[in-house]
Design a protein around this motif. Structure first.
Motif, short mmCIF file in Angstrom:
data_model
loop_
_atom_site.label_atom_id
_atom_site.label_comp_id
_atom_site.label_asym_id
_atom_site.label_seq_id
_atom_site.Cartn_x
_atom_site.Cartn_y
_atom_site.Cartn_z
N GLN A 1 0.87 -1.17 0.00
CA GLN A 1 0.00 0.00 0.00
C GLN A 1 0.92 1.23 0.00
O GLN A 1 1.97 1.23 0.65
CB GLN A 1 -0.93 -0.01 1.22
CG GLN A 1 -1.94 -1.17 1.21
CD GLN A 1 -3.01 -1.05 0.11
OE1 GLN A 1 -3.21 0.03 -0.47
NE2 GLN A 1 -3.67 -2.16 -0.20
N THR B 1 -1.08 -8.08 3.73
CA THR B 1 -1.33 -6.78 4.38
C THR B 1 -2.57 -6.84 5.27
O THR B 1 -2.56 -6.31 6.40
CB THR B 1 -1.53 -5.69 3.30
OG1 THR B 1 -0.47 -5.80 2.35
CG2 THR B 1 -1.58 -4.30 3.90
N PHE B 2 -3.62 -7.47 4.77
CA PHE B 2 -4.85 -7.57 5.56
C PHE B 2 -4.97 -8.95 6.22
O PHE B 2 -5.47 -9.06 7.34
CB PHE B 2 -6.08 -7.32 4.68
CG PHE B 2 -6.01 -6.02 3.90
CD1 PHE B 2 -5.54 -4.85 4.49
CD2 PHE B 2 -6.40 -5.96 2.56
CE1 PHE B 2 -5.45 -3.67 3.78
CE2 PHE B 2 -6.32 -4.78 1.84
CZ PHE B 2 -5.84 -3.64 2.45
N GLU C 1 -4.21 -15.38 -3.89
CA GLU C 1 -3.34 -14.41 -4.56
C GLU C 1 -2.75 -15.05 -5.81
O GLU C 1 -2.46 -16.25 -5.83
CB GLU C 1 -2.24 -13.98 -3.57
CG GLU C 1 -1.02 -13.31 -4.15
CD GLU C 1 -1.31 -11.98 -4.86
OE1 GLU C 1 -2.13 -11.17 -4.38
OE2 GLU C 1 -0.70 -11.78 -5.93
N GLY C 2 -2.58 -14.20 -6.87
CA GLY C 2 -2.11 -14.73 -8.15
C GLY C 2 -0.61 -14.68 -8.35
O GLY C 2 -0.10 -15.38 -9.22
N ALA C 3 0.11 -13.86 -7.60
CA ALA C 3 1.57 -13.76 -7.79
C ALA C 3 2.26 -14.78 -6.89
O ALA C 3 2.14 -14.71 -5.66
CB ALA C 3 2.05 -12.35 -7.49
N ASP D 1 -9.55 -7.03 -2.88
CA ASP D 1 -8.72 -5.86 -3.19
C ASP D 1 -8.02 -6.07 -4.53
O ASP D 1 -6.82 -6.31 -4.60
CB ASP D 1 -7.68 -5.68 -2.06
CG ASP D 1 -6.77 -4.47 -2.28
OD1 ASP D 1 -7.09 -3.64 -3.14
OD2 ASP D 1 -5.76 -4.38 -1.56
N PRO D 2 -8.78 -5.98 -5.64
CA PRO D 2 -8.21 -6.31 -6.95
C PRO D 2 -7.35 -5.19 -7.51
O PRO D 2 -7.36 -4.07 -6.99
CB PRO D 2 -9.46 -6.50 -7.82
CG PRO D 2 -10.48 -5.60 -7.21
CD PRO D 2 -10.20 -5.58 -5.73
N PHE E 1 -7.10 -11.47 -3.56
CA PHE E 1 -6.03 -10.58 -4.01
C PHE E 1 -5.24 -10.14 -2.77
O PHE E 1 -5.14 -8.96 -2.46
CB PHE E 1 -6.59 -9.37 -4.78
CG PHE E 1 -7.45 -9.74 -5.96
CD1 PHE E 1 -6.88 -9.96 -7.21
CD2 PHE E 1 -8.83 -9.87 -5.84
CE1 PHE E 1 -7.67 -10.30 -8.31
CE2 PHE E 1 -9.62 -10.20 -6.92
CZ PHE E 1 -9.05 -10.41 -8.17
N ALA E 2 -4.69 -11.12 -2.07
CA ALA E 2 -4.17 -10.90 -0.71
C ALA E 2 -2.77 -10.31 -0.68
O ALA E 2 -2.33 -9.84 0.38
CB ALA E 2 -4.18 -12.22 0.05
N ASP F 1 -5.42 -17.70 -10.07
CA ASP F 1 -5.76 -16.56 -10.92
C ASP F 1 -7.26 -16.29 -10.77
O ASP F 1 -8.09 -17.04 -11.29
CB ASP F 1 -5.40 -16.89 -12.38
CG ASP F 1 -5.69 -15.72 -13.31
OD1 ASP F 1 -6.51 -14.86 -12.95
OD2 ASP F 1 -5.10 -15.68 -14.40
N LEU F 2 -7.58 -15.23 -10.05
CA LEU F 2 -8.99 -14.96 -9.75
C LEU F 2 -9.75 -14.35 -10.92
O LEU F 2 -10.97 -14.23 -10.86
CB LEU F 2 -9.08 -14.05 -8.52
CG LEU F 2 -8.71 -14.72 -7.20
CD1 LEU F 2 -8.50 -13.69 -6.10
CD2 LEU F 2 -9.81 -15.71 -6.79
C1 LIG Z 1 -4.11 -3.95 -5.17
S1 LIG Z 1 -3.04 -5.30 -4.84
C2 LIG Z 1 -3.60 -5.74 -3.23
C3 LIG Z 1 -2.69 -6.61 -2.44
C4 LIG Z 1 -3.01 -6.74 -0.95
N1 LIG Z 1 -4.43 -6.81 -0.69
C5 LIG Z 1 -2.39 -5.60 -0.17
O1 LIG Z 1 -3.13 -4.75 0.32
O2 LIG Z 1 -1.16 -5.56 -0.04
C6 LIG Z 1 -3.72 -6.51 -5.91
C7 LIG Z 1 -3.12 -7.88 -5.79
O3 LIG Z 1 -3.78 -8.72 -6.73
C8 LIG Z 1 -2.85 -9.62 -7.28
N2 LIG Z 1 -3.41 -10.04 -8.57
C9 LIG Z 1 -3.40 -9.37 -9.75
N3 LIG Z 1 -4.07 -10.07 -10.69
C10 LIG Z 1 -4.52 -11.20 -10.09
C11 LIG Z 1 -5.28 -12.30 -10.53
N4 LIG Z 1 -5.71 -12.39 -11.79
N5 LIG Z 1 -5.58 -13.28 -9.64
C12 LIG Z 1 -5.17 -13.21 -8.37
N6 LIG Z 1 -4.43 -12.18 -7.88
C13 LIG Z 1 -4.10 -11.19 -8.73
C14 LIG Z 1 -1.57 -8.82 -7.37
O4 LIG Z 1 -0.45 -9.70 -7.42
C15 LIG Z 1 -1.63 -8.00 -6.08
O5 LIG Z 1 -1.01 -8.67 -5.02
#
Ligand SMILES: C[S@@+](CC[C@H](N)C(=O)[O-])C[C@H]1O[C@@H](n2cnc3c(N)ncnc32)[C@H](O)[C@@H]1O
Length: 431
Positions: free
Chosen positions: A266, A298-299, A313-315, A361-362, A293-294, A341-342
């Motif tokens: 963040q 962080t949360f 989470e996707g990464a 949190d996408p 999208f964890a 991959d969400l």
């Molecule tokens: C806005 S960040 C939020 C991360 C976390 N909630 C935080 O506050 O630190 C979005 C997250 O979504 C993940 N992400 C992006 N595309 C994704 C997908 N298709 N499937 C799952 N996760 C994905 C990214 O790797 C990133 O960690």
């Protein structure tokens, strides 16, 4: 006077009054021939401008002079205001800027029939709080430039100060410019990411870098002289840990999570805290939560003190970081991890229905596929964090149509003086 690309000047400039600020941060004057967009203006300003055609039949203008300043206008504090593309709204008073943030969210919601949803007072991160700077470096005939692109252009502004960033990051700009001189060629630029992690600053250099022993040593000496946590070079997909004096990590609650180089954080600690406060308040009482999208947790990690958490989470690097953080930490309830991959494979209704609350949190594109499944679910509470009011409003409509009440939206602005607005929202299942 802000500098911008000035169109050919013919005849006399046109005099306009600015009636509001648009979603991209430009002032808008409503004329007989339609809206005219004027960067770096405030509501109530009377200005002289030079006109030029903009995209999709709009008219754009560059500012010649502010004839009468509006009441929303304040003195920008940064010498780069008007040329640097980072802060296009630094000329607004604190109240006017908060009004812009709120209106930005309201306009997006209204476009999806949600204009009546209560919007709380925005939380705005203060100057000096941004903990990541994504810069560009370039060698020119005039020397090394390190900074941000000019607004709507590829020209680089050599940044000497940056009032939004943590002072520790700003203090590195001058010595970094010197050390980059040896790495840059005249042909190719480099992307430079400075992140002030909780164990110190990580410097990530991305691009074509030929790292011989002398350059490697120069970077290691730089890391030592300025007490950097680490220096990484990312060249053609290969990550080179040039100097790792301390592994970069972030502290969430009482738990440390390793931060992969360039991994998501963040943008400010203050914003993160505001988001987390909302999440903890709105998940109170839920004993099983999902965090979609964890990232690196962080949360998930603070939540796991009160509730089991299923983190998706996707990464892969982020999932592994969260796995390490959870491993060996006794004080947490159960945390399960799902590398997924969400967008392609959202959690479906029967997977969702076991949770008392879902946090989502996408990225900027939003999460239409996942929201469609959530809309059909019986999850009692959904807390949505978003960095894009437009995709948020689109996705919120899906939930509302599925029987959720959008109880309130709290704007949480971590990109001070930019049109980039974030928020957290509370949905409750009613039908
Ligand atoms: C806005 S960040 C939020 C991360 C976390 N909630 C935080 O506050 O630190 C979005 C997250 O979504 C993940 N992400 C992006 N595309 C994704 C997908 N298709 N499937 C799952 N996760 C994905 C990214 O790797 C990133 O960690």
């Amino acid at each position: 006077m802000p500098r911008s690309t000035t169109p050919k000047k013919k005849g006399a400039p046109k005099r306009l009054e600015i009636s509001r600020i648009g979603a991209q941060g430009d002032g808008i004057s409503h004329g007989a021939d339609g809206d005219i967009y004027v960067p770096f203006t405030a509501t109530g300003d009377v200005v002289d401008v030079w006109l030029e055609p903009g995209p999709r039949g709009t008219m754009r203008a560059s500012l010649e002079a502010i004839v009468t300043p509006g009441v929303d206008r304040a003195e920008p504090s940064c010498r780069h205001f008007g040329s640097c593309g980072g802060c296009s709204l630094q000329h607004l008073t604190t109240d006017a800027y908060a009004g812009f943030v709120r209106d930005r969210v309201k306009t997006a919601l209204s476009q999806h029939g949600l204009g009546d949803v209560p919007i709380e007072a925005p939380h705005i991160s203060p100057p000096g709080s941004r903990r990541r700077l994504a810069l560009k470096a370039l060698r020119t005939s005039r020397g090394v430039l390190l900074g941000f692109n000019q607004r709507q252009s590829h020209h680089l502004v050599d940044v000497k100060e940056c009032p939004i960033a943590r002072p520790a990051l700003v203090a590195l700009l001058k010595p970094l410019r010197a050390v980059l001189g040896d790495l840059l060629t005249l042909r190719a630029g480099l992307d430079i990411t400075l992140t002030d992690s909780d164990s110190g600053i990580d410097l990530l250099i991305s691009g074509r870098v030929s790292l011989d022993l002398a350059r490697r040593e120069a970077l290691a000496t730089f890391a030592e002289s300025y007490d950097l946590a680490s220096v990484h070079v990312l060249d053609d997909g290969f990550l080179d840990p040039v100097s790792v004096r301390r592994a970069p990590k972030m502290r969430f609650g009482e738990v440390d999570a390793p931060l992969p180089p360039g991994g998501f954080v963040q943008a400010t600690k203050e914003g993160e805290t505001a988001l987390l406060e909302a999440i903890l308040e709105w998940t109170a009482g839920a004993t099983h939560c999902a965090d979609l999208f964890a990232g690196i947790g962080t949360f998930s990690l603070p939540l796991a003190r009160h509730s089991t958490v299923h983190a998706v989470e996707g990464a892969r690097a982020a999932v592994e970081a969260l796995r390490k953080a959870v491993h060996g930490t006794q004080s947490l309830k159960q945390v399960t991890l799902d590398h997924r991959d969400l967008f392609r494979r959202p959690l479906v209704v029967h997977e969702l229905n076991r949770f008392g609350a879902v946090i989502i949190d996408p990225p900027r594109a939003g999460a239409a596929a996942q929201m469609t499944e959530l809309a059909r679910s019986a999850v009692p509470a959904v807390i949505a964090v978003s960095c894009n009011p437009n995709t948020f409003a689109r996705d919120a409509r899906l939930l509302v149509d599925g029987g959720y009440d959008l109880v309130c939206v709290r704007p949480v602005d971590q990109f001070l003086w930019s049109p980039h607005v974030e928020l957290v929202a509370h949905f409750l299942k009613t039908a």
